[in-house]
Enzyme design. Structure first.
Site, PDB file in Angstrom:
ATOM      1  N   HIS A 120       0.812  -1.222   0.000  1.00  0.00           N
ATOM      2  CA  HIS A 120       0.000   0.000   0.000  1.00  0.00           C
ATOM      3  C   HIS A 120       0.842   1.266   0.000  1.00  0.00           C
ATOM      4  CE1 HIS A 120      -3.406  -2.638   1.839  1.00  0.00           C
ATOM      5  NE2 HIS A 120      -3.414  -2.664   0.527  1.00  0.00           N
ATOM      6  N   CYS A 128       4.642  15.521  -5.263  1.00  0.00           N
ATOM      7  CA  CYS A 128       3.878  16.696  -5.684  1.00  0.00           C
ATOM      8  C   CYS A 128       2.895  16.266  -6.775  1.00  0.00           C
ATOM      9  CB  CYS A 128       4.829  17.770  -6.212  1.00  0.00           C
ATOM     10  SG  CYS A 128       3.947  19.104  -7.057  1.00  0.00           S
ATOM     11  N   GLY A 188      -0.238  -9.918  12.413  1.00  0.00           N
ATOM     12  CA  GLY A 188      -0.951  -8.675  12.715  1.00  0.00           C
ATOM     13  C   GLY A 188      -1.808  -8.118  11.601  1.00  0.00           C
ATOM     14  N   THR A 189      -2.448  -9.013  10.856  1.00  0.00           N
ATOM     15  CA  THR A 189      -3.384  -8.493   9.855  1.00  0.00           C
ATOM     16  C   THR A 189      -4.766  -9.089  10.079  1.00  0.00           C
ATOM     17  OG1 THR A 189      -3.948  -8.313   7.501  1.00  0.00           O
ATOM     18  CG2 THR A 189      -2.601 -10.199   8.130  1.00  0.00           C
ATOM     19  N   SER A 190      -5.795  -8.229   9.937  1.00  0.00           N
ATOM     20  CA  SER A 190      -7.164  -8.710  10.109  1.00  0.00           C
ATOM     21  C   SER A 190      -7.598  -9.535   8.895  1.00  0.00           C
ATOM     22  CB  SER A 190      -8.118  -7.533  10.322  1.00  0.00           C
ATOM     23  OG  SER A 190      -8.035  -6.644   9.229  1.00  0.00           O
ATOM     24  N   PRO A 215      -3.432 -11.499  18.208  1.00  0.00           N
ATOM     25  CA  PRO A 215      -4.158 -11.711  19.471  1.00  0.00           C
ATOM     26  C   PRO A 215      -5.597 -12.160  19.250  1.00  0.00           C
ATOM     27  CG  PRO A 215      -3.452  -9.392  19.236  1.00  0.00           C
ATOM     28  CD  PRO A 215      -3.058 -10.098  17.983  1.00  0.00           C
TER      29      PRO A 215
HETATM   30  P1  NAD Z   1      -6.208  -3.851  10.568  1.00  0.00           P
HETATM   31  O1  NAD Z   1      -6.174  -2.540  11.269  1.00  0.00           O
HETATM   32  O2  NAD Z   1      -7.383  -4.185   9.750  1.00  0.00           O
HETATM   33  O3  NAD Z   1      -6.046  -5.033  11.639  1.00  0.00           O
HETATM   34  C1  NAD Z   1      -5.086  -5.028  12.646  1.00  0.00           C
HETATM   35  C2  NAD Z   1      -4.881  -6.442  13.141  1.00  0.00           C
HETATM   36  O4  NAD Z   1      -3.815  -6.424  14.079  1.00  0.00           O
HETATM   37  C3  NAD Z   1      -6.082  -7.060  13.857  1.00  0.00           C
HETATM   38  O5  NAD Z   1      -6.315  -8.361  13.348  1.00  0.00           O
HETATM   39  C4  NAD Z   1      -5.647  -7.100  15.328  1.00  0.00           C
HETATM   40  O6  NAD Z   1      -6.189  -8.206  16.033  1.00  0.00           O
HETATM   41  C5  NAD Z   1      -4.147  -7.234  15.182  1.00  0.00           C
HETATM   42  N1  NAD Z   1      -3.358  -6.767  16.343  1.00  0.00           N
HETATM   43  C6  NAD Z   1      -3.676  -5.830  17.271  1.00  0.00           C
HETATM   44  N2  NAD Z   1      -2.678  -5.690  18.166  1.00  0.00           N
HETATM   45  C7  NAD Z   1      -1.702  -6.544  17.769  1.00  0.00           C
HETATM   46  C8  NAD Z   1      -0.412  -6.851  18.284  1.00  0.00           C
HETATM   47  N3  NAD Z   1       0.094  -6.267  19.364  1.00  0.00           N
HETATM   48  N4  NAD Z   1       0.327  -7.784  17.626  1.00  0.00           N
HETATM   49  C9  NAD Z   1      -0.159  -8.409  16.527  1.00  0.00           C
HETATM   50  N5  NAD Z   1      -1.368  -8.148  16.000  1.00  0.00           N
HETATM   51  C10 NAD Z   1      -2.129  -7.232  16.610  1.00  0.00           C
HETATM   52  O7  NAD Z   1      -4.881  -3.913   9.753  1.00  0.00           O
HETATM   53  P2  NAD Z   1      -4.528  -4.544   8.343  1.00  0.00           P
HETATM   54  O8  NAD Z   1      -4.997  -5.953   8.267  1.00  0.00           O
HETATM   55  O9  NAD Z   1      -3.095  -4.256   8.137  1.00  0.00           O
HETATM   56  O10 NAD Z   1      -5.362  -3.755   7.235  1.00  0.00           O
HETATM   57  C11 NAD Z   1      -5.677  -2.411   7.275  1.00  0.00           C
HETATM   58  C12 NAD Z   1      -4.948  -1.412   6.377  1.00  0.00           C
HETATM   59  O11 NAD Z   1      -4.508  -0.415   7.259  1.00  0.00           O
HETATM   60  C13 NAD Z   1      -3.738  -1.834   5.669  1.00  0.00           C
HETATM   61  O12 NAD Z   1      -4.045  -1.750   4.340  1.00  0.00           O
HETATM   62  C14 NAD Z   1      -2.645  -0.766   5.993  1.00  0.00           C
HETATM   63  O13 NAD Z   1      -2.272  -0.113   4.803  1.00  0.00           O
HETATM   64  C15 NAD Z   1      -3.313   0.226   6.842  1.00  0.00           C
HETATM   65  N6  NAD Z   1      -2.642   0.677   8.104  1.00  0.00           N
HETATM   66  C16 NAD Z   1      -1.296   0.703   8.230  1.00  0.00           C
HETATM   67  C17 NAD Z   1      -0.705   1.107   9.437  1.00  0.00           C
HETATM   68  C18 NAD Z   1       0.795   1.110   9.550  1.00  0.00           C
HETATM   69  O14 NAD Z   1       1.488   1.353   8.566  1.00  0.00           O
HETATM   70  N7  NAD Z   1       1.355   0.817  10.734  1.00  0.00           N
HETATM   71  C19 NAD Z   1      -1.501   1.485  10.510  1.00  0.00           C
HETATM   72  C20 NAD Z   1      -2.894   1.473  10.354  1.00  0.00           C
HETATM   73  C21 NAD Z   1      -3.443   1.050   9.137  1.00  0.00           C
HETATM   74 ZN    ZN Z   2       5.765  20.456  -7.711  1.00  0.00          ZN
END
Ligand code: NAD
Ligand code: ZN
Length: 252
Positions: A120, A128, A188-190, A215
């Site tokens: 992403h 820009c 750590g992805t939903s 978790p």
């Molecule tokens: P999500 O927000 O949908 O899900 C987060 C997941 O992390 C959940 O399943 C949750 O149970 C789990 N989680 C919570 N605490 C945790 C821990 N301590 N250790 C491990 N897992 C833990 O996130 P997603 O699946 O990545 O999808 C959402 C979109 O959000 C992505 O496309 C991403 O681009 C974007 N995003 C990125 C960031 C970042 O760069 N850090 C932050 C927020 C959102």
């Molecule tokens: Zn410019």
């Protein structure tokens, strides 16, 4: 009999072409809130009003002032945690080759991983919208809203907003590494944002073992994951890594 942790560690220790898919959860312990779930960004911000490309193009000043500036400030001071360091160590051990990340925080590179597919995009750089000039996050002047380039054009993060396409090259490479790994670590992805959530399925269909760290249970847990290690990324990766190193020491 092996525990789930021991089984996962044994399969990882034997691998030399493991791949990780990471999501916002791996960065929670670095102080970056996830999008969904408790404490998630979406409890405060409606995604369609702030993270959709149409919302940004319609009113970049509002999206910058109310959302991007907050996110940028959090990301600028975040540092890798034990979860990121664990994945870097797995690369150094010759086990992990590539990370496919949905995160836009640059923390895998900061931890030392060398092949990171930023599905992403990233908030580490801005572009820009008028002349295409690129600058790093720390050179963005947020005292003026929206931040502008010398040419007068407005800067946007080099991320993929909702409503935008994943650059085909990134998608194609992710599918390729997912199809050719023997172990996929899903941390750590939903697993609800497509097409990223397809990668563990591609890996599984190609014969890989899927190890999930979270978790909470996800749509992958019952149908795709061979090992579900329930817990936070930092603590779980640290324990997994200790057991991987023990396996390696035993087989030398
Ligand atoms: P999500 O927000 O949908 O899900 C987060 C997941 O992390 C959940 O399943 C949750 O149970 C789990 N989680 C919570 N605490 C945790 C821990 N301590 N250790 C491990 N897992 C833990 O996130 P997603 O699946 O990545 O999808 C959402 C979109 O959000 C992505 O496309 C991403 O681009 C974007 N995003 C990125 C960031 C970042 O760069 N850090 C932050 C927020 C959102
Ligand atoms: Zn410019």
């Amino acid at each position: 009999m092996d525990t789930l942790m021991q089984g996962a560690a044994r399969d990882l220790a034997r691998s030399n072409r493991a791949v990780a898919l990471t999501g916002a959860g791996i960065s929670v312990e670095s102080g970056i809130p996830p999008f969904r779930g408790k404490g998630g960004v979406w409890e405060k911000f409606d995604p369609m009003a702030y993270a959709h490309i149409d919302a940004f193009l319609q009113d970049p000043e509002r999206v910058w002032r109310e959302f991007l500036v907050v996110l940028k400030a959090t990301l600028d001071i975040a540092a890798p945690n034990a979860g990121h360091h664990g994945l870097a160590r797995l690369e150094a051990l010759g086990i992990l080759t590539t990370i496919i990340t949905q995160n836009i925080d640059g923390l895998h590179q900061a931890a030392g991983n060398s092949d990171v597919i930023e599905f992403h995009g990233t908030f580490a750089r801005y572009r820009c919208m008028a002349c295409g000039a690129r600058i790093s996050s720390r050179r963005i002047d947020t005292r003026r809203m929206p931040p502008r380039c010398d040419c007068g054009g407005i800067f946007r993060p080099e991320c993929v907003f909702f409503g935008e396409m994943i650059p085909p090259q990134r998608l194609w490479r992710s599918e390729q590494v997912a199809a050719s790994c023997d172990v996929m670590l899903v941390v750590g992805t939903s697993a609800v944002v497509q097409p990223a959530a397809l990668m563990p399925l591609i890996a599984k269909q190609s014969g890989a073992t899927v190890i999930e760290i979270n978790p909470e249970r996800t749509p992958l847990t019952d149908s795709v994951s061979d090992y579900f290690l329930q817990g936070g990324a930092g603590e779980t990766m640290t324990e997994l890594l200790q057991q991987v190193q023990r396996h390696i020491a035993e087989t030398i």
